[in-house]
Design a protein around this motif. Structure first.
Motif, PDB file in Angstrom:
ATOM      1  N   UNK A 181     -62.032 128.239  -1.479  1.00  0.00           N
ATOM      2  CA  UNK A 181     -61.155 129.096  -2.270  1.00  0.00           C
ATOM      3  C   UNK A 181     -59.905 128.357  -2.738  1.00  0.00           C
ATOM      4  N   UNK A 182     -59.588 127.227  -2.114  1.00  0.00           N
ATOM      5  CA  UNK A 182     -58.437 126.432  -2.528  1.00  0.00           C
ATOM      6  C   UNK A 182     -58.800 125.340  -3.527  1.00  0.00           C
ATOM      7  N   UNK A 183     -60.017 125.376  -4.056  1.00  0.00           N
ATOM      8  CA  UNK A 183     -60.453 124.355  -5.012  1.00  0.00           C
ATOM      9  C   UNK A 183     -59.580 124.388  -6.264  1.00  0.00           C
ATOM     10  N   UNK A 184     -59.416 123.244  -6.867  1.00  0.00           N
ATOM     11  CA  UNK A 184     -58.565 123.125  -8.048  1.00  0.00           C
ATOM     12  C   UNK A 184     -59.373 123.319  -9.329  1.00  0.00           C
ATOM     13  N   UNK A 185     -58.763 123.922 -10.323  1.00  0.00           N
ATOM     14  CA  UNK A 185     -59.312 124.037 -11.682  1.00  0.00           C
ATOM     15  C   UNK A 185     -60.664 124.754 -11.715  1.00  0.00           C
TER      16      UNK A 185
END
Length: 667
Positions: free
Chosen positions: A169-173
């Motif tokens: 859930x903290x993945x970027x873009x």
């Protein structure tokens, strides 16, 4: 005595005729000491660096090696910063994740040859408590998507320079389109409700029944016949395409001053090491050249590109009887473009309206098809939550996708938790721990997401393509039969097909293979001089089209040189390679025409390119071991029907590459 490390550096990073300078060798050895790498791992990082910088492995000089060294240092510093941030995060993990208190890699399902006793397995099951698959965002049309499960892990850079694991859930873009093909075509608004009928007519061009052959029963005589017939088939193609007399063809191994055309297979004179100009040989067929291998002299060519297993037609002479001097590499004839009758195209266009009730909504152009392509692995190395898969299925449900095509591996044999057996199923799963199999794992971790998509959109077309790394498939060789659906708990409308497979979605001919031919071709190809296509990604994809095969490389890459996986290596066990059954390689050929769309998932950077009128898509992997991956969406507009554009006989070319918008997107 020569230093073996220096010799290996020259073999990996040098050229055929020139060794590395002492300064370059010193810098490379410095990198090995600084990052604790062996030569092979450093070479893998060098290949990744070349792909990232979009360059075709230039000659190793002090300038390039220093830039390479700086890039490695920058990557390591970014990883250290990311790891420092990750270590301050703590969250509970839901079901399907590894048990922190598990010991001795116990096999809770009895699927790893009974490494634990049934009593121990039952005790482990009773002692585990896991959260159910809950927590779907309100905006989604699906229910029960699992919440994200970040995991603390003492992570290091993997062999290909991956970053440490992080929370999904903290993945970027997320949702960012990293590449768009035909950006001029607009993105349509999704329908407000599912269509009343399926807008896709599915037709198989490959004979899937033939893929059900008995694996692990290959005979050398049959394999040699298949390899021989492939050379003879291409000889006939070249003869008919160039309209040459049979007398123009000859054996490259026979001494003669007369220029001839020789057709054969590119090979190396050594079973070890990478193909180079000095080891280049042409393997002839038994009919044309007695099966002899003859060294090739390519010094007269301005440029060349070869790979082991490539069928080539060469014009040249063998005046000495010791080598064949190549004057010209003839272009191989391509398969015809896909085309359909005008009436058939009109019927497919009407089908896009979605049924009689929807026809009155738009009397001009029906809504374009919405097709999603994705490839496994579908979960990160540190859990079995399959969050990327659930997110993809939510996206397909929210946009009412017409088709979702997923290639394996689904339950990956190389996943660390699957390999160790150190995991639990969700708490609501009902099963006998002593009788559970990997089909049980699929049933409770993957099938629910696919079945919920069918519930949200009853007429969606879902295709599953196996991989040689799928533990649920007993057919372990390629070409590969579909895995059995029994005990998987899949909805009856979900179809499982073979690997590879050529099929039609309405008029569009689609070729699919989960085998990573692109990475192996890129690793094994030999480039010399000036080549026409300087883009490495499009060049290796072109090989598939020119060779009319989903895996034209032979022999495949050594398993020890393949990208490393998350599974712990025990007793030198390497990752599964191509797993070719040579006796049945003919089942890996493309069928009748060039595909309109070619789906070839690969560890190479994802892309969508038009090559020889074929739309080639590498959707990437949905989960890249320790970080989120990518998928591809194709928006296919209906064809324009005009008798003026039809060829003689009323056949109209599909020209999918002109009317398809493809977006490669981060999940």
């Amino acid at each position: 005595m020569a230093d073996p490390v220096v010799a290996e550096l020259n073999e990996r990073f040098g050229t055929a005729n020139t060794e590395l300078s002492p300064d370059v060798i010193y810098e490379l050895q410095s990198i090995m000491r600084l990052h604790e790498l062996d030569v092979q791992d450093m070479f893998f990082k060098w290949e990744s660096y070349c792909i990232k910088m979009d360059m075709d492995q230039p000659k190793m000089s002090m300038s390039t090696v220093r830039k390479f060294k700086q890039d490695l240092q920058d990557t390591l510093e970014r990883a250290n910063r990311a790891q420092a941030l990750e270590q301050v995060k703590t969250e509970k993990r839901p079901g399907g994740t590894p048990r922190p208190g598990a010991r001795n890699n116990s096999d809770v399902f009895g699927m790893l040859d009974g490494l634990t006793t049934p009593a121990a397995r039952r005790a482990a099951k009773l002692g585990s408590a896991r959260k159910t698959l809950m927590g779907t965002p309100i905006s989604s049309r699906l229910k029960n998507e699992p919440v994200s499960s970040p995991m603390k892990l003492e992570a290091q850079l993997d062999a290909m320079g991956a970053i440490p694991p992080s929370s999904f859930k903290d993945r970027q873009n997320a949702g960012e389109a990293i590449e768009i093909l035909n950006e001029n075509l607009p993105v349509p608004e999704p329908p407000i409700a599912p269509f009343g009928e399926s807008r896709i007519k599915l037709t198989a061009a490959s004979d899937q029944k033939k893929l059900g052959y008995k694996p692990l029963a290959m005979k050398l005589s049959e394999a040699s016949e298949i390899l021989d017939d492939r050379i003879d088939d291409f000889t006939t193609l070249v003869l008919e395409h160039l309209k040459l007399d049979e007398s123009a063809f000859g054996s490259a191994a026979m001494q003669s001053t007369t220029e001839i055309v020789a057709v054969g297979r590119i090979a190396s004179d050594s079973s070890e090491g990478k193909l180079n100009a000095a080891s280049l040989v042409l393997e002839t067929s038994r009919r044309m050249g007695g099966g002899f291998r003859v060294p090739l002299n390519v010094s007269k060519l301005k440029g060349y590109q070869f790979f082991p297993g490539q069928i080539v037609a060469l014009r040249g002479t063998n005046t000495t009887g010791r080598e064949f001097t190549v004057n010209e590499v003839l272009r191989m004839p391509l398969m015809p473009n896909a085309a359909s009758a005008l009436e058939t195209m009109a019927a497919h266009r009407e089908r896009l309206r979605g049924g009689p009730d929807a026809m009155d909504t738009d009397d001009e152009n029906p809504m374009p098809l919405n097709v999603i392509f994705a490839s496994g692995p579908y979960t990160a190395d540190d859990n079995l939550d399959f969050e990327p898969l659930h997110t993809l299925i939510n996206e397909a449900a929210d946009t009412y996708a017409d088709a979702v095509i997923l290639t394996g591996p689904f339950i990956d044999a190389e996943h660390p938790l699957i390999a160790s057996g150190d995991f639990d199923l969700p708490e609501e799963a009902v099963y006998d721990p002593d009788a559970a199999t990997m089909s049980t794992v699929f049933k409770y971790l993957i099938s629910p997401a696919l079945n919920r998509l069918v519930s949200a959109n009853p007429h969606v077309t879902i295709l599953l393509v196996p991989s040689v790394r799928d533990v649920i498939d007993r057919h372990v060789s390629w070409p590969q039969d579909a895995f059995p659906r029994k005990e998987l708990g899949l909805h009856k409308s979900i179809k499982i097909i073979g690997n590879p497979m050529t099929l039609s979605l309405n008029e569009t001919v689609v070729g699919i293979s989960s085998q990573d031919a692109l990475w192996e071709l890129k690793h094994e190809e030999l480039i010399g001089g000036t080549v026409e296509d300087t883009n490495g990604l499009s060049r290796v994809a072109r090989y598939l089209i020119e060779q009319r095969h989903y895996f034209p490389l032979f022999p495949p890459t050594d398993r020890t040189k393949l990208p490393k996986t998350g599974r712990q290596v025990i007793d030198g066990q390497a990752a599964p390679g191509a797993m070719l059954d040579v006796s049945y390689l003919k089942l890996g050929e493309m069928v009748n025409v060039r595909p309109d769309v070619l789906i070839v998932p690969s560890a190479l950077p994802p892309f969508a390119k038009v090559i020889e009128s074929v739309l080639v898509i590498n959707p990437g992997y949905l989960s890249q071991r320790k970080r989120a991956g990518t998928y591809a969406r194709m928006t296919l507009y209906p064809p324009k029907l005009s008798e003026a554009d039809a060829a003689p006989g009323g056949m109209l070319a599909h020209r999918v590459f002109e009317r398809a918008r493809v977006e490669v997107t981060r999940i």
